[in-house]
Design a protein around this motif. Structure first.
Motif, mmCIF file in Angstrom:
data_model
loop_
_atom_site.group_PDB
_atom_site.id
_atom_site.type_symbol
_atom_site.label_atom_id
_atom_site.label_comp_id
_atom_site.label_asym_id
_atom_site.label_seq_id
_atom_site.Cartn_x
_atom_site.Cartn_y
_atom_site.Cartn_z
ATOM 1 N N GLU A 113 109.625 70.203 52.164
ATOM 2 C CA GLU A 113 108.768 70.649 53.202
ATOM 3 C C GLU A 113 107.672 70.029 53.302
ATOM 4 N N SER A 167 108.215 66.040 53.815
ATOM 5 C CA SER A 167 108.681 65.747 55.033
ATOM 6 C C SER A 167 107.781 65.757 56.247
ATOM 7 N N GLU A 168 106.908 66.829 55.863
ATOM 8 C CA GLU A 168 105.935 66.925 57.224
ATOM 9 C C GLU A 168 105.035 65.834 57.219
ATOM 10 N N ILE A 189 105.302 62.707 55.829
ATOM 11 C CA ILE A 189 106.071 61.292 56.231
ATOM 12 C C ILE A 189 106.073 61.411 57.699
ATOM 13 N N HIS A 190 106.538 62.484 58.275
ATOM 14 C CA HIS A 190 106.940 62.652 59.713
ATOM 15 C C HIS A 190 105.429 62.325 60.372
ATOM 16 N N HIS A 191 104.376 62.618 60.146
ATOM 17 C CA HIS A 191 103.127 62.272 60.847
ATOM 18 C C HIS A 191 102.796 60.721 60.513
ATOM 19 N N LYS A 193 104.920 58.368 59.897
ATOM 20 C CA LYS A 193 105.599 57.409 60.493
ATOM 21 C C LYS A 193 105.259 57.346 61.958
ATOM 22 N N GLN A 194 104.911 58.506 62.730
ATOM 23 C CA GLN A 194 104.341 58.406 63.944
ATOM 24 C C GLN A 194 103.455 57.350 64.470
ATOM 25 N N LEU A 201 115.255 62.433 52.766
ATOM 26 C CA LEU A 201 114.313 61.826 53.300
ATOM 27 C C LEU A 201 114.604 60.340 53.748
ATOM 28 N N GLU A 205 115.882 58.760 56.371
ATOM 29 C CA GLU A 205 115.685 57.903 57.548
ATOM 30 C C GLU A 205 114.158 57.775 57.694
ATOM 31 N N ASP A 206 113.115 58.058 56.649
ATOM 32 C CA ASP A 206 111.897 57.721 57.179
ATOM 33 C C ASP A 206 111.369 56.723 55.855
#
Length: 753
Positions: A636, A639-640, A642-644, A646-647, A670, A672-673
């Motif tokens: 969690e 992922s959070e 990495i998501h930020h 990647k943006q 994970l 996809e990122d």
């Protein structure tokens, strides 16, 4: 002294005898306590007066409310001109909200027509409104026919009118749920001329709850007809269905009811009644207080004998049980003792046994055994398999204990303990080496003959310095952690080991870090990463170094772990990120920065990193490397983060992939990122001629190709390693073969031979 079962039987019988006496004493004490009824009876009149003071509060509060509204200038202006109605409606709402029990505030003309009304809507029988509203004009009613209006319209100037206690009605129907109400009213005069009637409807539910609250008395209210306005059974009171059919005659009998109704004040040893002053005299209300303890006294006397019989019956029933317990075999005690002193999983003696044995046998050395890879086994294979391994290790230690003459114990988590006779340091070293060899070279076969090996570390207390139990435990733990830190098989605490010196060294390192931060001596070094397809260097990894005031450069292994335990660590990371982004802003190379899980968890780090990235410019050239061994399993949080990232357009790499915590499932979740996987240097360093390492790296490469992730080999130190790496098809190589970390980039692009 050992407690025999015969002694246990005698003690049990004595306890039951004491229990009998205790119950009898409680019974007698309870009977004597009922004399409190005499005290309570003397206070009946006093309690009646206290209830009247509750009524006095209502009869003071609401007339003051009416007077406050009457003297309000806006209200006087409205009566005179009929203007500014909205202000008066809001005034009524404010009064209603400020007074919990107020249900409605209204103003009627002298013909009984409502001109303004506010009201609160309620849930259930609660008095406190959950919503207040101004009643629309089309819902206003004509109250000329209601008895309370006929009573109120004749009030003289300055008089306060109080209605009967009755149920709230609207549009000729009783409002559900039923609520007892009383109305306070005042006729508003201007120049001695009656202009209208101001009325406040008050819900009495909370009043009744406060009114009847008593430990020693039941409190009732009746009207002049003997009907119960307030009764302990709500169905027989004003709000109940039996209000008209159930009366004081049913509750108290004819004689007592007649005496209560026909006398202003009636009193005997159990009952006190008097007129209830303060409400409408037309309703003829009376308050009745009834002493509760009379029923309790009779009931206690009736039950005393029954209670004694129950006590005797209980003792007689438990007597065979006590006799049965007295005949239990000694093996029960032995079994209970075994359970208290043995680990349930491995059946080895537990921590309790260890402490007792160390106290009993002073000339022993304590060794702690730590399973290093138990956490990885738990994460990958689950706890059932890990428990099987613990069981098998317990059997192995028990077998070795019989062969080598030591005692083995199971401690919590991943720890075991060994005690052995102290024969000096040299024999102890040989003994620990043999234990380490025997366990690490054992293939434990479990679950359908799957074979597993364990990695262990040993630490022993000082054999040359006698110590207390607490000191032995501390010494063994220190030695074990020292062995873990140094990555050696075992360690024996040495009396020459200077803890103070170690602390001083740590303080020195902290001072080095602090001065480096204060004086801009946190340096960024750059190591080239070779593209195995183009045979050129097209990216760099940014690495941290510190410099002291003498110009000496310190690599991360000399300060990073100490920094992580201090407040300086996150400042070091931020300094490196700021320097790296500023350096690479004006060139075309891709560059990577290491970020640990500790960084990710740091409050404010993500916001800082995103802000720095946004100022960097060409974000797609920045790669954030996450160290896989520091918590990739916390999906969690990772992922959070990495998501930020990647943006922003940056890339993500997983560093040290293939170390102890690795799990291909992590990568799947994970995938996809993730842009790059950096294969751990321990796999690459010994890859030449090592078929196992080559097989692992090939599997990682195949797996990453299927997921569309590029691979980077670390620790490529020479041409032979690079040749194997290229044969496997790794996309990039990094290591001393292509360049050591330097403060500047390479002058020219490197090409392979």
């Amino acid at each position: 002294m050992k407690l025999t079962y015969r002694t246990l039987f005698i003690v049990t019988m004595m306890l039951f005898g004491l229990l009998f006496l205790g119950f009898y004493s409680v019974t007698y004490h309870f009977q004597s306590k009922t004399d409190v009824s005499e005290i309570a009876a003397k206070n009946l009149q006093k309690k009646s007066e206290q209830r009247h003071r509750v009524i006095d509060f209502y009869n003071t509060h609401f007339p003051l409310t009416l007077n406050a509204i009457e003297t309000n200038p806006d209200f006087q202006s409205f009566i005179e001109t009929g203007k500014n109605k909205a202000s008066i409606e809001n005034l009524f709402l404010s009064v209603e909200k400020a007074t919990t029990s107020a249900m409605q505030v209204r103003f009627l003309n002298m013909q009984g027509e409502e001109l303004i009304r506010t009201e609160g809507t309620r849930t259930g029988s609660m008095c406190k409104p959950i919503h207040h509203r101004i009643v629309p004009v089309q819902e206003l009613q004509d109250k000329a026919h209601r008895p309370y209006f006929q009573l109120f319209k004749n009030l003289k100037e300055g008089e306060i009118g109080i209605s009967d206690i009755e149920l709230n009605m609207e549009h000729h129907k009783i409002v559900e749920p039923k609520q007892p109400v009383v109305r306070y009213a005042k006729v508003i005069y201007q120049q001695s001329q009656a202009k209208g009637v101001l009325i406040v409807n008050v819900c009495l539910t909370s009043f009744f709850e406060q009114f009847v609250n008593s430990t020693f008395y039941d409190v009732y209210i009746i009207d002049k007809h003997g009907r119960f306005i307030l009764y302990k059974d709500p169905s027989k009171s004003l709000i109940g269905n039996q209000f008209e059919t159930f009366s004081i005659y049913d509750a108290f009998g004819y004689e007592q009811a007649k005496s209560i109704l026909n006398n202003d004040i009636f009193a005997n040893e159990l009952i006190y009644s008097s007129p209830l002053k303060g409400f409408s005299s037309e309703q003829g209300l009376k308050m009745i207080l009834v002493l509760k303890f009379n029923d309790l006294t009779q009931e206690a006397k009736q039950n005393a004998d029954l209670m004694l019989l129950l006590i005797i019956a209980t003792i007689l029933f438990m007597l065979p049980v006590a006799i049965y317990l007295s005949r239990f075999p000694d093996k029960l005690m032995h079994k209970l003792n075994e359970q208290a002193h043995r680990d349930e999983l491995t059946l080895l003696p537990n921590k309790t046994s260890l402490f007792e044995d160390l106290h009993a046998i002073p000339n022993n050395v304590l060794i702690l055994l730590r399973i290093d890879n138990l956490r990885e086994i738990n994460n990958v294979y689950g706890y059932l398999l890990a428990n099987e391994l613990l069981t098998e290790l317990g059997k192995k230690l028990d077998q070795l204990a019989k062969q080598m003459g030591f005692n083995a114990y199971k401690l919590p988590s991943n720890l075991f303990a060994i005690t052995v006779t102290n024969r000096g340091r040299v024999p102890l070293e040989s003994f620990m080496h043999e234990i380490h060899y025997q366990i690490e070279h054992e293939n434990f076969s479990i679950m359908d003959n799957h074979e597993f090996s364990l990695s262990i570390t040993l630490g022993a207390s000082n054999p040359e310095q006698p110590a207390s139990l607490d000191e032995m435990l501390i010494d063994a733990e220190k030695a074990m952690h020292l062995a873990v830190d140094k990555k050696i098989e075992f360690s024996i605490l040495d009396h020459t080991f200077d803890v103070k010196a170690q602390y001083q060294q740590n303080i020195h390192v902290l001072e080095l870090i602090r001065h480096a931060l204060m004086n801009d001596r946190v340096l960024t070094f750059f190591q080239p990463i070779h593209n195995n397809k183009t045979h050129q260097v097209d990216k760099y990894e940014v690495l941290m170094r510190l410099m002291d005031d003498k110009g000496i450069i310190y690599p991360p292994n000399t300060f990073l772990e100490i920094a992580k335990a201090s407040k300086y660590y996150h400042r070091l990371t931020r300094s490196m990120i700021q320097q790296a982004t500023a350096f690479f802003r004006n060139n075309a190379y891709e560059f990577s920065i290491n970020v640990s899980f500790q960084d990710i968890m740091n409050e404010g780090f993500l916001a800082f990193l995103i802000e720095t990235i946004n100022h960097c410019g060409d974000c797609h050239r920045l790669v954030i490397e996450i160290v896989e061994s520091e918590g990739l399993g916390d999906y969690e949080q990772i992922s959070e983060f990495i998501h930020h990232i990647k943006q922003t357009g940056c890339k993500i790499a997983i560093d040290d992939f293939g170390t102890g915590y690795s799990n291909f499932e992590h990568l799947l979740r994970l995938r996809e990122d993730i842009d790059y996987i950096k294969i751990d240097g321990t796999l690459i360093r010994d890859i030449v001629g090592n078929e196992i390492n080559q097989s692992i790296v090939k599997n990682i490469k195949t797996f990453c190709d299927d997921l569309g992730i590029k691979t980077i080999a670390e620790y490529v130190a020479d041409e032979s390693i690079q040749k194997v790496v290229q044969e496997i098809g790794i996309d990039y190589s990094q290591g001393y073969y292509f360049g050591q970390p330097q403060t500047e980039l390479l002058k020219t692009s490197l090409k392979s031979e």
